[in-house]
Scaffold this motif. Structure first.
Motif, mmCIF file in Angstrom:
data_model
loop_
_atom_site.group_PDB
_atom_site.id
_atom_site.type_symbol
_atom_site.label_atom_id
_atom_site.label_comp_id
_atom_site.label_asym_id
_atom_site.label_seq_id
_atom_site.Cartn_x
_atom_site.Cartn_y
_atom_site.Cartn_z
ATOM 1 N N VAL A 81 0.873 -1.555 -0.057
ATOM 2 C CA VAL A 81 -0.225 -0.229 0.121
ATOM 3 C C VAL A 81 1.071 1.164 -0.054
ATOM 4 O O VAL A 81 0.468 1.890 -0.913
ATOM 5 C CB VAL A 81 -0.978 0.203 1.129
ATOM 6 N N ARG A 754 -6.411 -7.516 1.988
ATOM 7 C CA ARG A 754 -6.510 -6.451 1.850
ATOM 8 C C ARG A 754 -6.554 -5.045 2.715
ATOM 9 O O ARG A 754 -6.032 -4.867 3.565
ATOM 10 C CB ARG A 754 -5.586 -5.803 0.508
ATOM 11 N N LEU A 755 -7.952 -5.494 1.937
ATOM 12 C CA LEU A 755 -8.966 -3.921 2.729
ATOM 13 C C LEU A 755 -8.685 -4.137 5.037
ATOM 14 O O LEU A 755 -8.382 -3.563 5.906
ATOM 15 C CB LEU A 755 -9.283 -3.959 2.231
ATOM 16 N N MET A 758 -5.537 -4.049 6.292
ATOM 17 C CA MET A 758 -5.322 -2.586 6.984
ATOM 18 C C MET A 758 -6.708 -2.079 7.817
ATOM 19 O O MET A 758 -5.792 -1.005 8.240
ATOM 20 C CB MET A 758 -5.305 -1.953 5.520
ATOM 21 N N SER A 759 -7.670 -2.379 7.651
ATOM 22 C CA SER A 759 -8.547 -1.910 8.450
ATOM 23 C C SER A 759 -8.436 -1.977 10.034
ATOM 24 O O SER A 759 -9.180 -0.998 10.464
ATOM 25 C CB SER A 759 -9.719 -1.623 7.561
ATOM 26 N N PHE A 827 -2.962 3.213 8.015
ATOM 27 C CA PHE A 827 -3.775 2.854 6.841
ATOM 28 C C PHE A 827 -5.591 2.319 7.138
ATOM 29 O O PHE A 827 -6.668 1.892 6.805
ATOM 30 C CB PHE A 827 -3.382 1.317 6.175
ATOM 31 N N VAL A 831 -8.788 3.830 5.686
ATOM 32 C CA VAL A 831 -9.944 3.330 5.127
ATOM 33 C C VAL A 831 -10.935 3.253 5.570
ATOM 34 O O VAL A 831 -12.322 3.667 5.495
ATOM 35 C CB VAL A 831 -9.897 1.450 5.503
ATOM 36 N N LEU A 866 -4.687 0.746 -1.834
ATOM 37 C CA LEU A 866 -5.349 -0.361 -0.838
ATOM 38 C C LEU A 866 -5.997 -1.330 -1.335
ATOM 39 O O LEU A 866 -5.615 -3.199 -0.629
ATOM 40 C CB LEU A 866 -6.375 0.741 0.200
#
Length: 935
Positions: A81, A754-755, A758-759, A827, A831, A866
């Motif tokens: 990212v 991925r999201l 990251m969140s 990140f 998000v 992202l």
RNA sequence: GCGAGCGUGGCGGAACGGCAUACGCGCCGGGUUUAGGACCCGGUCCUUUCGGGGAUGAGGGUUCGACUCCCUCCGCUCGCACCA
């Protein structure tokens, strides 16, 4: 079937289709190839001119046979990212992934299956490459070497030779080539170079090398069949891997002179953007302390006992000495009989306790031997349970305290460690808690030489008589009882007294100011098959000779049985390197180019530790196909040559806080000294990602049950009908809580994984995995998709009309927030800001019959780092032919960041009492009104 | 024992010293649907006499104002651990 899921809904099937398509296209278009300025990898260099280089690095993985679980890629996604964000900010980004593929697991698997480790290693790498590719990581695929490639370890061996052929010039405070040492030695009259024969000269030169053979005591682990570095042994004397007993015993092994770099490794931490906690761990490991060395004469011997102390100011209070049980002087000092009546008056009767814990009816030699056996045989459990109980035995010898000529007894005790300082201490029981406890146990005199503060004496209900003290006094104060004819410390404060006594010691050649380190030289050889062979052979004198560079790599020979020699579990056993089984390989006829012609040499049979390959892999990423150099200076300077540390961002687990990160810094500094790299440090910014833990379940017997079989009912957990207990732990086979990325790809797609990762929280925090929660980011992607694409027809459903003011305001605030969050790896909040924006866009779209391109395009651009696949797909459907990878990340318009109206909370005494909405330009008026108000 | 860090809803977590609980999960209600939810809309800290009042581990302090700064304590996590 009109009620079926709409044809063009963003579901797992569509996500998978989009992701595979874009991954293929990125490969085909070489999207992530980062051009070097010159050389073999310079394709596209003209495109990159004007782009600043950014080097983003992950700690490369060991290619395990189990493949990835969802915890592994957390850091990899984070760096991806970050790297993608930097690309969208006009940077030339190098991001690649290699494999740390030598090491124990492959070898053990080979032992079990009889398959060559190379076969399993290559298969594992293929599996991991597939899984990492499926995550959409934008790696330059040309730059991912495995440390096991002969084309790679050729250069590991080359670097070893650079180290072997260097010495440390302490005056210049840097490493220099060994060829520059000979003239210096020859010119030094104290060396007597002219009188040395060729053999003696070589021995002398060898003793200066940064990689050298040593017969010092090492950590020998019979159960693993290999020796281990200090860093690989736990505090309780067992192997970090496998938890087997480790014995200290002298063996001839390769060492690296990392201690020469102790000060620079310490000082240069200040140049780095690392967390304080990691810096602290390195500082603690290096363990620098300042003090003095003091020499104590031994009664009736020529030998002196040299000690290191941080408290030379308490020297007058030294009433006995202690050697480590393994101290080499012990054998020399121990007399044939207990000194008995020959002692001074106060010691005419040796207390029975001094003669050892096994009864008084033995002589000192036997007592010492028995104590040594007792100390060496202590298991970790015993050591733990004994805690600080002091044990030891009198050696029968006496030393002389140089400041007052008092005769003081010499003990051995296991609270003194051979591995620290000189392995001997002067004991000052009044001012050191350990010595205090030992003195109490053995009825030794306690002399107060630093006057405790009144407060301390009040709190401990005691006076100046240390015999009454409950514990040692370790604090500051002024000296007392500390004077001889020459020097007096009485009345001087600790710091002052330290200087005075050190000067006195120096003047009288009894000691000097000294800096001591916990850091030891690095044990660099292992009795393993699956590691880099040393580029070293031995001549007829058994002396090491470097294999010429032109003959590298020294390739691993093929053998059938890889198993390390698992020998009897005792300190007396001897390691047997597996390479000794490659009989045809163990000797070799070579011309070393030294004028001696072709001779038969014996090969080094040990291999390098797994850390070797990981000490410099980042440099090979820069120029992986170079056959003439380990890295070209052009490439090195382009990617690394800016700032004290070359790598812009290094992400990995905190478990490498000392081992890998210290070794790699050490190698980098040697390469820097020798002119091969241009920065003193490798890793400018270090970021430690947290660990993802997953729920694991145990049944009533405490046995782990397969987590996938557990169901939740009313807040309790059951496997079938049996209730189970939940805990959180490391994901893996042992806790039976494996969650693989492949499962998540199948159900949601890579972008959602991925999201989600990251969140779920700050990247540097550990947090529990929850598959159930992924649906949150998945719904977000679905809603965002729906804001662009008609689910039923697949057509664009946006409008070309300009967005309304409120939407613009929210958009630009989101951009500004993203631009704050992305560089700092925030990140999770990035998000959430995107979701907030999209939620607003969803409402607007419903209200207006479609969202404006003005807001959709920036939103897709911001999503791209992202969730790159869906972003590429939407970007392309919005009518753009080129990849989104190098599009510019949106820039916030300051005009939309200020607001026309602002809602003021009205506080009275800090409590919110109401709100008023006023125009922003009334701000000043509000302040003035508030100032006038009589509150 | 020494050192470092952290304590916020049922859960993961937001919050330049200035509207605590953003965003997400879960849960509740409604809509669409034969049905289902990976759909849509709304709600969801506690308490309340509906005006409010109280909550960020506990207690104190600084401040007009504290999740945020300071002190004490409690709890958790990590590192080192007889380092002379």
């Amino acid at each position: 079937m009109t009620n079926d899921i709409p044809q063009h809904r963003y579901d797992a099937r569509l996500a998978n289709e989009i992701e595979a398509r874009w991954q293929d296209r990125w490969d085909a278009e070489r999207t992530f190839w980062a051009p070097n300025p010159t050389g073999l990898l310079s394709e596209g260099a003209e495109r990159a001119s004007g782009r600043d280089p950014v080097f983003v690095l992950d700690m490369f993985p060991y290619p395990s046979g189990a493949g990835l679980h969802v915890g592994h890629p957390l850091g990899y996604i984070g760096t991806d990212v970050y790297a993608r964000y930097q690309r969208m900010n006009g940077k030339n980004v190098l991001h690649a992934m290699g494999y740390d593929a030598f090491g124990l697991p492959a070898e053990q698997y080979a032992v079990q299956t009889g398959q060559h480790p190379r076969i399993t290693t290559e298969a594992n790498i293929a599996t991991m490459r597939r899984q990492l590719r499926a995550l959409g990581l934008g790696h330059d695929s040309r730059r991912g070497p495995a440390t096991t490639d002969p084309a790679y370890y050729r250069w590991t061996q080359w670097i070893f030779l650079q180290i072997f052929n260097s010495w440390y010039d302490f005056e210049a405070d840097r490493a220099r080539p060994i060829v520059e040492l000979v003239p210096i030695l020859a010119a030094d009259p104290e060396v007597g170079w002219e009188d040395l024969d060729a053999h003696a000269r070589r021995e002398l030169v060898d003793s200066f090398r940064l990689a050298y053979l040593s017969e010092a005591p090492v950590n020998w682990c019979p159960a693993l069949g290999t020796v281990l570095s200090n860093e690989e042994v736990t505090a309780d004397g067992r192997s970090e891997r496998g938890n087997f007993p480790v014995y200290r015993r002298p063996l001839k092994q390769w060492m690296m002179r990392i201690t020469a770099y102790a000060d620079r490794l310490l000082a240069d931490l200040d140049l780095l953007d690392w967390t304080e906690s990691i810096k602290l761990m390195q500082r603690n490991w290096i363990g620098r302390s300042t003090g003095a060395s003091v020499d104590f004469a031994v009664v009736g011997h020529d030998d002196v006992i040299s000690v290191f102390t941080t408290r030379p100011d308490t020297l007058f209070g030294a009433t006995y000495m202690v050697l480590a049980p393994e101290h080499p002087l012990v054998d020399v000092l121990v007399p044939g009989e207990w000194p008995g009546a020959t002692l001074g008056e106060e010691l005419s009767d040796i207390p029975a306790a001094w003669k050892g814990i096994f009864g008084a009816e033995v002589g000192p030699a036997a007592a010492v031997r028995r104590y040594r056996e007792f100390a060496a045989g202590k298991s970790d459990l015993e050591r733990q349970s004994e805690g600080k109980d002091k044990t030891g035995v009198f050696t029968g010898a006496f030393a002389i305290n140089p400041v007052n000529d008092e005769r003081i007894p010499v003990f051995i005790a296991d609270y003194v460690l051979m591995g620290y300082g000189t392995g001997a201490i002067m004991a000052v029981p009044a001012h050191d808690q350990r010595d205090f406890e030992f003195a109490r146990e053995f009825a030794l005199p306690i002399t107060c030489v630093i006057q405790p503060t009144d407060v301390w004496m009040l709190e401990h209900r005691c006076d100046l008589d240390p015999g009454e003290w409950p514990e040692a006094y370790g604090g500051d104060g002024v000296g007392m009882n500390s004077a001889n004819a020459d020097v007096s410390l009485d009345g001087r404060h600790v710091a002052d007294a330290k200087v005075a006594i050190t000067d006195w010691l120096t003047t009288n050649q009894l000691g000097e100011s000294t800096i001591n380190y916990k850091l030891r030289d690095w044990l660099f050889s292992r009795q393993r098959y699956w590691g880099e062979p040393f580029p070293i052979v031995y001549d007829e004198f058994d002396m090491p000779r470097a294999v010429p560079e032109s003959m590298l790599p020294v390739e691993l020979p093929e053998i059938i049985d890889f198993e390390p020699e698992i020998v009897e579990d005792s300190a007396a056993s001897v390691p047997a390197p597996p390479l000794s089984r490659a009989e045809a390989w163990t000797t070799v006829d070579l011309d070393l180019g030294d004028g001696e012609g072709t001779k038969t040499y014996r090969r080094e049979l040990n291999t390098m530790p797994q850390w070797a390959g990981s000490c410099w892999y980042y440099l090979r990423y820069l120029d992986p196909t170079n056959e003439d150099q380990f890295v070209s200076p052009d490439a090195e300077q382009y990617w690394m040559g800016d700032g004290p540390g070359g790598i812009d961002l290094y992400v990995g687990g905190v478990e490498h806080a000392v081992l890998h990160l210290l070794y790699a810094r050490f190698w980098h500094k040697m390469l820097f000294d020798l002119g091969h790299v241009s920065t003193p440090e490798p890793f400018q910014r270090l970021f430690n990602q947290g660990m993802i833990q997953a729920p694991a379940f145990t049944d009533e017997r405490g046995i782990y049950v397969e987590a996938t079989t557990v169901v939740e009912r009313d807040g309790a957990f059951f496997a079938g009908d049996e209730p189970v207990r939940r805990e959180f732990g490391k994901i893996g086979k042992s806790l039976k809580n494996m969650v693989t990325p492949d499962d998540i790809f199948r159900d949601y797609g890579a972008d959602s994984l991925r999201l989600y990762e990251m969140s779920m929280g700050p990247l540097d925090a550990s947090r529990p995995w929850s598959t159930r929660d992924i649906v949150g980011v998945f719904r977000f992607l679905q809603r965002l998709w729906r804001n662009v694409i008609d689910e039923d027809t697949g057509a664009l459903c946006i409008t070309e009309a300009p967005a309304d003011d409120e939407t613009r305001r929210i958009l630009h605030h989101t951009i500004a927030g993203m631009r704050e969050d992305m560089p700092t790896m925030g990140f999770n909040t990035a998000v959430s800001k995107l979701i907030t924006l999209n939620n607003h866009v969803t409402q607007v779209s419903a209200r207006d019959g479609g969202a404006s391109r003005d807001v959709i395009e920036p939103m897709v651009l911001m999503l791209a780092p992202l969730a790159p696949h869906i972003a590429e797909e939407l970007w392309s459907r919005l009518g753009h032919a080129e990849t989104i990878t190098y599009e510019d990340f949106p820039v916030a318009d300051p005009g939309w960041l200020t607001v026309d109206e602002v809602e003021y909370p009205v506080q009275v005494n800090g409590k919110v009492r109401g709100k008023v909405t006023v125009a922003t330009d009334a701000d000043q008026a509000v302040v003035e009104a508030a100032a006038r108000a009589d509150v």
